[in-house]
Motif scaffolding. Structure first.
Motif, PDB file in Angstrom:
ATOM      1  N   ALA A 161      51.782 101.652  67.491  1.00 35.04           N
ATOM      2  CA  ALA A 161      52.941 102.298  68.117  1.00 35.04           C
ATOM      3  C   ALA A 161      53.787 101.288  68.881  1.00 35.04           C
ATOM      4  O   ALA A 161      55.016 101.314  68.826  1.00 35.04           O
ATOM      5  N   VAL A 162      53.135 100.388  69.591  1.00 35.05           N
ATOM      6  CA  VAL A 162      53.857  99.350  70.334  1.00 35.05           C
ATOM      7  C   VAL A 162      54.607  98.443  69.360  1.00 35.05           C
ATOM      8  O   VAL A 162      55.779  98.101  69.574  1.00 35.05           O
ATOM      9  N   ALA A 163      53.936  98.068  68.272  1.00 35.11           N
ATOM     10  CA  ALA A 163      54.570  97.194  67.280  1.00 35.11           C
ATOM     11  C   ALA A 163      55.775  97.872  66.645  1.00 35.11           C
ATOM     12  O   ALA A 163      56.813  97.238  66.424  1.00 35.11           O
ATOM     13  N   MET A 164      55.667  99.171  66.343  1.00 38.51           N
ATOM     14  CA  MET A 164      56.782  99.877  65.721  1.00 38.51           C
ATOM     15  C   MET A 164      57.930 100.056  66.697  1.00 38.51           C
ATOM     16  O   MET A 164      59.099 100.078  66.311  1.00 38.51           O
ATOM     17  N   ASP A 165      57.620 100.170  67.981  1.00 37.44           N
ATOM     18  CA  ASP A 165      58.650 100.316  69.002  1.00 37.44           C
ATOM     19  C   ASP A 165      59.437  99.020  69.166  1.00 37.44           C
ATOM     20  O   ASP A 165      60.612  99.026  69.526  1.00 37.44           O
ATOM     21  N   GLU A 166      58.766  97.897  68.885  1.00 38.33           N
ATOM     22  CA  GLU A 166      59.392  96.601  69.105  1.00 38.33           C
ATOM     23  C   GLU A 166      59.950  95.977  67.832  1.00 38.33           C
ATOM     24  O   GLU A 166      60.741  95.038  67.901  1.00 38.33           O
ATOM     25  N   GLY A 167      59.521  96.451  66.656  1.00 37.92           N
ATOM     26  CA  GLY A 167      59.938  95.801  65.421  1.00 37.92           C
ATOM     27  C   GLY A 167      59.960  96.745  64.241  1.00 37.92           C
ATOM     28  O   GLY A 167      59.761  97.946  64.374  1.00 37.92           O
ATOM     29  N   PRO A 168      60.175  96.192  63.043  1.00 36.51           N
ATOM     30  CA  PRO A 168      60.384  97.008  61.845  1.00 36.51           C
ATOM     31  C   PRO A 168      59.133  97.300  61.023  1.00 36.51           C
ATOM     32  O   PRO A 168      59.246  97.648  59.861  1.00 36.51           O
TER      33      PRO A 168
END
Length: 307
Positions: free
Chosen positions: A198-205
């Motif tokens: 979730a953190v990765a998707m919030d910050e990137g594609p």
């Protein structure tokens, strides 16, 4: 970060709420029937819009594998049409979606672990409905993460581990299918992975299909043996296991013999691998045995091969 998860009683939803409770700045809001009902797609947008999340986790599903053979329309309405409506709502909100899928999208004929590039070929209605859901989610929401997992268990709800302990409290021997293999996966570990993603998707594609499952492979019979060994060591119920074949069990819905999932893509992308299944299982069994109501409570048999 506010995360909306579909379903209020499912293993993934409950595990997410527990794991997120220990994190600062993360709030998980669980939405379920009647406010959000996947069988009634018109309820989905109003429920999610009222929460205004930054990410949606699509975890609710029709999971009765055998019953789905006689209810294909309902299974597809929930797992395909409903899942697609959740993804469409996420797109309208401008937020990413993480959708939970299953190893049962494969036919089990491959030797070794299935990769994300392997062609799906479900053997039963449940698997077909989940595959249709994957397609619907990907079409409706470009910012999607589809996580295929397998053999989910936890201290919550109905699952193989809790059923084994309940049966062991009244039986000395249990016959279990020994020629189906896969990766036992703790819902608590899956929740940890979802929060990381979730953190990765919030910050990137980051998007696409990923396999996510416990590290290591076993059969249903050997899975049960480890459950009983772990429980016995903690003073809980245990039983002897008698191996049978899937043919002997003759379930209503055909099940793949091999659903091992390769998780190297998830590890490479998100820098995280689920623990060995034995380690996570010991932790869950310990919790269930300590709270003995967890295995005394009557639960229906899950979609595993048990006699």
């Amino acid at each position: 970060m506010r995360i909306a998860v579909t379903g209020t009683k499912g293993q993934i939803a409950l595990a997410l709420m527990e794991r997120a409770g220990a994190l600062l700045g993360v709030e998980v809001v669980a939405l379920g029937r009647p406010e959000l009902d996947l069988a009634r797609p018109e309820t989905i947008w109003p429920a999610l819009a009222s929460v205004r999340p930054r990410l949606v986790v699509s975890a609710a599903a029709y999971t009765a594998v055998d019953r789905a053979e006689g209810e294909p329309t309902l299974a597809h309405r929930i797992n395909a049409t409903g899942a697609g409506a959740v993804a469409e709502a996420a797109f309208r909100l401008g937020v990413p979606i993480i959708h939970l899928s299953t190893d049962y999208v494969f036919d089990g004929k491959k030797q070794g672990g299935y990769r994300e590039t392997d062609a799906p070929a479900p053997l039963n209605v449940y698997g077909a409905s989940k595959l249709a859901g994957e397609i619907a989610v990907a079409a409706a929401a470009p910012r999607h993460l589809i996580l295929r997992t397998s053999w989910v268990y936890s201290p919550f709800g109905t699952n193989f581990v809790k059923t084994m302990l309940r049966l062991a409290s009244v039986r000395k021997e249990i016959a279990i299918v020994a020629d189906q293999c896969g990766n036992p996966s703790s819902a608590l570990d899956i929740a940890d992975a979802i929060l990381r993603a979730a953190v990765a998707m919030d910050e990137g594609p980051a998007c696409g299909i990923y396999h996510l499952a416990g590290t290591g492979t076993t059969s249903w019979a050997d899975f049960a043996r480890h459950v009983f060994s772990s429980s016995r060591a903690r003073g809980g119920p245990w039983a002897e296991v008698r191996d049978i074949t899937a043919t002997e069990f003759a379930a209503q819905a055909a099940r793949p013999l091999n659903t091992q999932l390769s998780t190297t893509k998830f590890a490479a992308t998100f820098g995280w691998t689920m623990p060995p299944w034995q380690q996570s299982l010991d932790e869950v069994v310990g919790r269930i045995v300590q709270d003995d109501a967890g295995w005394h409570t009557p639960t229906p048999l899950p979609c595993a091969a048990i006699r």
